[in-house]
Design a protein around this motif. Sequence first.
Motif, PDB file in Angstrom:
ATOM      1  N   MET A  11       0.838  -1.197   0.000  1.00 43.18           N
ATOM      2  CA  MET A  11       0.000   0.000   0.000  1.00 43.18           C
ATOM      3  C   MET A  11       0.872   1.246   0.000  1.00 43.18           C
ATOM      4  O   MET A  11       1.794   1.361   0.812  1.00 43.18           O
ATOM      5  N   GLY A  12       0.620   2.185  -0.914  1.00 46.66           N
ATOM      6  CA  GLY A  12       1.377   3.417  -0.978  1.00 46.66           C
ATOM      7  C   GLY A  12       0.941   4.401   0.095  1.00 46.66           C
ATOM      8  O   GLY A  12      -0.038   4.183   0.822  1.00 46.66           O
ATOM      9  N   VAL A  13       1.660   5.492   0.197  1.00 45.59           N
ATOM     10  CA  VAL A  13       1.293   6.560   1.118  1.00 45.59           C
ATOM     11  C   VAL A  13      -0.035   7.181   0.696  1.00 45.59           C
ATOM     12  O   VAL A  13      -0.874   7.534   1.528  1.00 45.59           O
ATOM     13  N   ILE A  14      -0.214   7.337  -0.620  1.00 41.76           N
ATOM     14  CA  ILE A  14      -1.463   7.839  -1.189  1.00 41.76           C
ATOM     15  C   ILE A  14      -1.888   6.899  -2.309  1.00 41.76           C
ATOM     16  O   ILE A  14      -1.077   6.513  -3.145  1.00 41.76           O
ATOM     17  N   GLU A  15      -3.155   6.519  -2.313  1.00 40.10           N
ATOM     18  CA  GLU A  15      -3.696   5.665  -3.377  1.00 40.10           C
ATOM     19  C   GLU A  15      -5.056   6.203  -3.791  1.00 40.10           C
ATOM     20  O   GLU A  15      -5.926   6.430  -2.946  1.00 40.10           O
ATOM     21  N   THR A  16      -5.246   6.415  -5.088  1.00 37.00           N
ATOM     22  CA  THR A  16      -6.564   6.795  -5.578  1.00 37.00           C
ATOM     23  C   THR A  16      -6.988   5.816  -6.669  1.00 37.00           C
ATOM     24  O   THR A  16      -6.149   5.269  -7.386  1.00 37.00           O
ATOM     25  N   ALA A  17      -8.302   5.623  -6.775  1.00 31.88           N
ATOM     26  CA  ALA A  17      -8.850   4.729  -7.805  1.00 31.88           C
ATOM     27  C   ALA A  17     -10.122   5.354  -8.363  1.00 31.88           C
ATOM     28  O   ALA A  17     -11.096   5.554  -7.632  1.00 31.88           O
ATOM     29  N   GLY A  18     -10.090   5.696  -9.641  1.00 31.66           N
ATOM     30  CA  GLY A  18     -11.252   6.288 -10.286  1.00 31.66           C
ATOM     31  C   GLY A  18     -11.705   7.590  -9.649  1.00 31.66           C
ATOM     32  O   GLY A  18     -12.892   7.942  -9.727  1.00 31.66           O
ATOM     33  N   LEU A  19     -10.770   8.309  -9.036  1.00 31.84           N
ATOM     34  CA  LEU A  19     -11.141   9.505  -8.275  1.00 31.84           C
ATOM     35  C   LEU A  19     -11.636  10.602  -9.219  1.00 31.84           C
ATOM     36  O   LEU A  19     -10.924  11.033 -10.124  1.00 31.84           O
ATOM     37  N   THR A  20     -12.855  11.043  -8.980  1.00 29.93           N
ATOM     38  CA  THR A  20     -13.504  12.024  -9.845  1.00 29.93           C
ATOM     39  C   THR A  20     -14.150  13.103  -8.988  1.00 29.93           C
ATOM     40  O   THR A  20     -14.767  12.816  -7.962  1.00 29.93           O
ATOM     41  N   LYS A  21     -13.990  14.354  -9.416  1.00 29.67           N
ATOM     42  CA  LYS A  21     -14.674  15.467  -8.755  1.00 29.67           C
ATOM     43  C   LYS A  21     -15.289  16.355  -9.827  1.00 29.67           C
ATOM     44  O   LYS A  21     -14.590  16.951 -10.647  1.00 29.67           O
ATOM     45  N   ARG A  22     -16.626  16.428  -9.811  1.00 26.37           N
ATOM     46  CA  ARG A  22     -17.338  17.258 -10.766  1.00 26.37           C
ATOM     47  C   ARG A  22     -18.004  18.430 -10.053  1.00 26.37           C
ATOM     48  O   ARG A  22     -18.575  18.276  -8.977  1.00 26.37           O
ATOM     49  N   TYR A  23     -17.882  19.588 -10.670  1.00 22.26           N
ATOM     50  CA  TYR A  23     -18.625  20.766 -10.259  1.00 22.26           C
ATOM     51  C   TYR A  23     -19.654  21.052 -11.346  1.00 22.26           C
ATOM     52  O   TYR A  23     -19.612  20.437 -12.425  1.00 22.26           O
ATOM     53  N   PRO A  24     -20.593  21.963 -11.103  1.00 18.32           N
ATOM     54  CA  PRO A  24     -21.657  22.166 -12.104  1.00 18.32           C
ATOM     55  C   PRO A  24     -21.154  22.420 -13.517  1.00 18.32           C
ATOM     56  O   PRO A  24     -21.764  21.949 -14.485  1.00 18.32           O
ATOM     57  N   ARG A  25     -20.051  23.145 -13.663  1.00 20.26           N
ATOM     58  CA  ARG A  25     -19.613  23.491 -15.014  1.00 20.26           C
ATOM     59  C   ARG A  25     -18.250  22.924 -15.389  1.00 20.26           C
ATOM     60  O   ARG A  25     -17.750  23.199 -16.480  1.00 20.26           O
ATOM     61  N   VAL A  26     -17.625  22.174 -14.509  1.00 22.34           N
ATOM     62  CA  VAL A  26     -16.284  21.673 -14.812  1.00 22.34           C
ATOM     63  C   VAL A  26     -16.033  20.368 -14.075  1.00 22.34           C
ATOM     64  O   VAL A  26     -16.578  20.129 -12.989  1.00 22.34           O
ATOM     65  N   THR A  27     -15.228  19.509 -14.667  1.00 19.56           N
ATOM     66  CA  THR A  27     -14.748  18.299 -14.015  1.00 19.56           C
ATOM     67  C   THR A  27     -13.318  18.555 -13.582  1.00 19.56           C
ATOM     68  O   THR A  27     -12.422  18.665 -14.420  1.00 19.56           O
ATOM     69  N   ALA A  28     -13.101  18.684 -12.270  1.00 18.67           N
ATOM     70  CA  ALA A  28     -11.777  19.021 -11.743  1.00 18.67           C
ATOM     71  C   ALA A  28     -10.845  17.821 -11.757  1.00 18.67           C
ATOM     72  O   ALA A  28      -9.638  17.955 -11.996  1.00 18.67           O
ATOM     73  N   LEU A  29     -11.371  16.640 -11.462  1.00 17.65           N
ATOM     74  CA  LEU A  29     -10.606  15.394 -11.518  1.00 17.65           C
ATOM     75  C   LEU A  29     -11.431  14.373 -12.281  1.00 17.65           C
ATOM     76  O   LEU A  29     -12.633  14.242 -12.059  1.00 17.65           O
ATOM     77  N   ASP A  30     -10.764  13.615 -13.147  1.00 19.01           N
ATOM     78  CA  ASP A  30     -11.486  12.711 -14.039  1.00 19.01           C
ATOM     79  C   ASP A  30     -10.878  11.318 -13.966  1.00 19.01           C
ATOM     80  O   ASP A  30      -9.856  11.028 -14.580  1.00 19.01           O
ATOM     81  N   SER A  31     -11.502  10.439 -13.157  1.00 19.56           N
ATOM     82  CA  SER A  31     -11.090   9.029 -13.045  1.00 19.56           C
ATOM     83  C   SER A  31      -9.597   8.887 -12.787  1.00 19.56           C
ATOM     84  O   SER A  31      -8.880   8.187 -13.516  1.00 19.56           O
ATOM     85  N   LEU A  32      -9.136   9.523 -11.737  1.00 19.41           N
ATOM     86  CA  LEU A  32      -7.707   9.573 -11.440  1.00 19.41           C
ATOM     87  C   LEU A  32      -7.271   8.330 -10.678  1.00 19.41           C
ATOM     88  O   LEU A  32      -7.755   8.049  -9.586  1.00 19.41           O
ATOM     89  N   ASP A  33      -6.338   7.585 -11.260  1.00 12.00           N
ATOM     90  CA  ASP A  33      -5.713   6.435 -10.610  1.00 12.00           C
ATOM     91  C   ASP A  33      -4.237   6.767 -10.397  1.00 12.00           C
ATOM     92  O   ASP A  33      -3.479   6.871 -11.368  1.00 12.00           O
ATOM     93  N   VAL A  34      -3.826   6.916  -9.152  1.00 16.59           N
ATOM     94  CA  VAL A  34      -2.444   7.294  -8.884  1.00 16.59           C
ATOM     95  C   VAL A  34      -1.982   6.687  -7.570  1.00 16.59           C
ATOM     96  O   VAL A  34      -2.779   6.474  -6.646  1.00 16.59           O
ATOM     97  N   SER A  35      -0.704   6.372  -7.501  1.00 14.04           N
ATOM     98  CA  SER A  35      -0.103   5.822  -6.289  1.00 14.04           C
ATOM     99  C   SER A  35       1.134   6.636  -5.958  1.00 14.04           C
ATOM    100  O   SER A  35       1.978   6.882  -6.829  1.00 14.04           O
ATOM    101  N   VAL A  36       1.226   7.080  -4.705  1.00  9.69           N
ATOM    102  CA  VAL A  36       2.356   7.871  -4.231  1.00  9.69           C
ATOM    103  C   VAL A  36       3.027   7.123  -3.089  1.00  9.69           C
ATOM    104  O   VAL A  36       2.356   6.709  -2.132  1.00  9.69           O
TER     105      VAL A  36
END
Length: 309
Positions: free
Chosen positions: A1-26
């Motif tokens: 397990m990494g210090v940071i792990e994301t899977a499909g991380l997505t953040k949508r606001y009404p007019r913009v997608t700030a993060l789009d299915s982010l898979d990353v390991s730190v």
Amino acid sequence: MGVIETAGLTKRYPRVTALDSLDVSVGEGVTGLVGANGAGKSTLIKILLGLVPATEGTARVLDLDVATDGGRIRSLVGYMPEHDCLPADVSASDLVVHLGQMSGLPYAASRERAADVLRHVGLAEERYRPIGGYSTGMKQRVKLAQALVHHPHLVFLDEPTNGLDPAARDDMLSLVRKIGSEFGIAVLVTSHLLGELERISDHVVVLDSGRLLQSSATTDFMHATGTLVVEVDGRHDADRLLGQALVAAGLRASPNGRLVEVEVADETTYDVVRDLTADLGLGLVRMQERHHRIEDVFREGGAGSVQPV
């Protein structure tokens, strides 16, 4: 397990997608997070701190779920914000002691830790002065000290060299590197100056419009390209003369500004460049392999504007 792990991380606001299915390991060490304005860097940090909920996907920090363990994560993580947020009428010592207590340290332990971290960041002699009289570089050091006071396992450093002159920037970068290599604290550092991340990072994560463009060890960005960069002097058209001589000798070469770029055919290429330079009566200033840089990823991927130096 990494210090940071994301899977499909997505953040949508009404007019913009700030993060789009982010898979990353730190992992451990120093990780650089780079991207143009609007790439999603700040949104990612807010989600990792448990301050903003994700729309979809998951993220774990120090093996804790950001959706349910935000408070615990914040107690284990240090955060250095980009913008100036320091009270002008408070001393660095009092501020760092107070924030140490807010992080759960007893008063005595917080005073001891504050003195220690302020010394490490170079403010031992200035720690009792009101922050309002500090230079920009000193204020950045205070922000770094408060991020370290509570023995964090991980620190987020948001543009730690922002507003600094070259000498102060070098000092700050040395401190960041020291945190990851000597203190044993994992570091996630953002910067719009690509050269800084190449100097201090073990790993680089590149974001573009909320998507992962590349995540690699820094050395993977810096591999050789098979091209020699040659600089010569002796006359105003030295680069043109050498380029013509190299082509006549059967090599692929072309002037590029004051430099000559030469494709390495085999190990004799270096000898040919050296000998032709001498035959033309020119001085060989430098001859080195060109390496890929982080900015090449942006150029090839079509990402937004970032500064290479």
